[in-house]
Design an enzyme around this catalytic site. Structure first.
Site, PDB file in Angstrom:
ATOM      1  N   ASN A 157       0.826  -1.197   0.033  1.00 51.44           N
ATOM      2  CA  ASN A 157       0.051  -0.137   0.059  1.00 51.44           C
ATOM      3  C   ASN A 157       0.863   1.183   0.083  1.00 51.44           C
ATOM      4  OD1 ASN A 157       0.877  -0.364   2.799  1.00 51.44           O
ATOM      5  ND2 ASN A 157      -1.034  -0.504   3.618  1.00 51.44           N
ATOM      6  N   ARG A 211       2.877   6.243  12.176  1.00 57.97           N
ATOM      7  CA  ARG A 211       2.194   5.761  13.257  1.00 57.97           C
ATOM      8  C   ARG A 211       1.957   6.684  14.259  1.00 57.97           C
ATOM      9  NH1 ARG A 211       0.758   2.419  10.221  1.00 57.97           N
ATOM     10  NH2 ARG A 211       0.961   0.047  10.638  1.00 57.97           N
ATOM     11  N   GLN A 266      -5.918   3.048  18.241  1.00 63.30           N
ATOM     12  CA  GLN A 266      -6.880   3.270  17.196  1.00 63.30           C
ATOM     13  C   GLN A 266      -8.000   1.975  17.555  1.00 63.30           C
ATOM     14  OE1 GLN A 266      -4.015   4.385  13.585  1.00 63.30           O
ATOM     15  NE2 GLN A 266      -4.816   2.338  13.361  1.00 63.30           N
ATOM     16  N   HIS A 311      -7.619   6.304   9.912  1.00 62.77           N
ATOM     17  CA  HIS A 311      -6.420   5.556   9.287  1.00 62.77           C
ATOM     18  C   HIS A 311      -6.971   4.722   8.029  1.00 62.77           C
ATOM     19  CE1 HIS A 311      -2.798   2.613   9.941  1.00 62.77           C
ATOM     20  NE2 HIS A 311      -2.969   3.014   8.789  1.00 62.77           N
TER      21      HIS A 311
END
Ligand code: NAI
Length: 356
Positions: free
Chosen positions: A119, A258, A287, A306
């Protein structure tokens, strides 16, 4: 073998939307494929520890599949519960939701793999968008429109061009390099990177970027910094109060790496004081971000949930990569070396700190 895949609370909805691991299942028929081989396949949630389906499954799980988007935080206590766990696959990039130190010290039979590269384009594009959203003051400008307002001066007073600015990336790996490639046509004043690994000279030349060896020098020269390194003991809180204070007054910070690389409260202070002109990205700790997370409400933020690394295109790539890792494991074939973060307890990736 028992394979457990962790979806987020509401995982069924995720499956129906073909989101995240749902994509692995729907597109690749993961369940049918695993069951036809005689394996047990369980999809579970990772809710609050008091109500964790995952915890119930851990003692007899052989393979765990998780995503970084709704991570199952696999701390030491949980890893100890997972007595049979041999393979942990991150469907995506970034395995910091595993306590890698604990695995290194106490879990010599466990390997952690991710779908490296799957990704990175998606994230690099999001970084470019975030930089532009901040310096073009897009969020308040758009809010004027939906609020029925029209006040050009009010939004133009915080709007800049990318041309002639110094832009730097912390980490010039797969994402960092792609960010530099995408910045090149904007004719910035200088493109720089901070990384203990140098780019090959021809790669540096391709993007016209220079390595800055001192972190302090890097911080003080950039108008815009983008963070593209993994989270581990050396980068946790890297952007603390001291580092933020060394950034140029009025600089921007983008973090799609992060959340825990940036000190939560120090950042809020720096943004509120105006020392940092704006902050954007999509990563948080923990998260999902709690409703009262201050980054949701601080001024000049371009934060999102995210999702940069889980575009529909990315989902296909990491779904396929997850299946390839499983296939290699079942057939005792070698893994793609770049996918291996921890091999039998030892950190194998060159991106989690310099090897002494
Ligand atoms: P990569 O492994 O290709 O590159 C990471 C680079 O960071 C390496 O060049 C490494 O030497 C450097 N690095 C490590 N420690 C450093 C330090 N202390 N200071 C400076 N540089 C350091 O990884 P890639 O694919 O570029 O991904 C980077 C990170 O981005 C991932 O570990 C993950 O946390 C995050 N990520 C976020 C996504 C999202 O959806 N927001 C999706 C994919 C990755």
């Amino acid at each position: 073998m028992k394979i457990v895949a962790v979806l987020y609370p509401g995982g069924q909805a995720a499956k129906e939307q073909s989101a995240m691991l749902g994509c692995v299942e729907n597109e690749l028929g993961l369940r049918e494929w695993l069951e036809s081989k005689g394996h047990t396949y369980v999809v579970t949630d990772d809710k609050e520890p008091s109500d964790s389906e995952l915890d119930k499954h851990l003692p007899d799980t052989d393979i765990l599949i998780t995503t970084p988007f709704h991570p199952a935080y696999m701390n030491g206590e949980r890893l100890e519960k997972a007595k049979k766990l041999k393979l942990a696959i991150t469907a995506g990039v970034g395995s910091d939701h595993y306590d890698l130190e604990h695995i290194h010290k106490h879990k010599p039979d466990l390997s952690v793999l991710e779908v490296t590269g799957s990704n990175v384009v998606s994230v690099a594009e999001h970084v470019l968008m975030s930089i532009l959203v901040l310096i073009k003051n897009f969020v308040p400008a758009h809010a004027q429109i939906t609020n029925g307002e029209w006040n050009v001066a009010n939004v133009a007073m915080r709007t800049y061009d990318l041309e002639d600015k110094v832009v730097g990336t912390v980490g010039a790996g797969r994402i960092g390099f792609r960010v530099l490639q995408r910045l090149l046509p904007f004719q910035c004043k200088e493109l720089v990177y901070f990384d203990y690994q140098s780019l090959a000279p021809e790669r540096e030349k391709e993007v016209g970027a220079k390595r800055v060896e001192s972190f302090d020098e890097f911080l003080s020269k950039c108008d815009i910094i983008t963070i593209n390194c993994p989270l581990y003991e050396r980068t946790r809180g890297l952007f603390n109060e001291q580092a933020l204070s060394k950034m140029k007054k009025g600089a921007y910070l983008v973090n799609t790496a992060r959340g825990a690389i940036v000190d939560r409260d120090a950042l809020v202070k720096a943004v509120n004081s105006g020392h940092i002109a704006g902050y954007a990205g999509d990563v948080w700790y923990p998260q999902p971000a709690p409703k009262d997370h201050p980054w949701r409400y601080m001024p000049n933020n371009g934060m999102t949930p995210h999702y940069s690394g889980t575009s529909l295109d990315a989902q296909k790539r990491y779904a396929l990569g997850t299946k390839e890792i499983l296939e290699a494991f079942f057939n005792d074939k070698p893994f793609r070396p770049e996918d291996v973060i921890v091999r039998a307890g030892a950190i194998a990736s060159a991106s989690y700190g310099e090897k002494k």
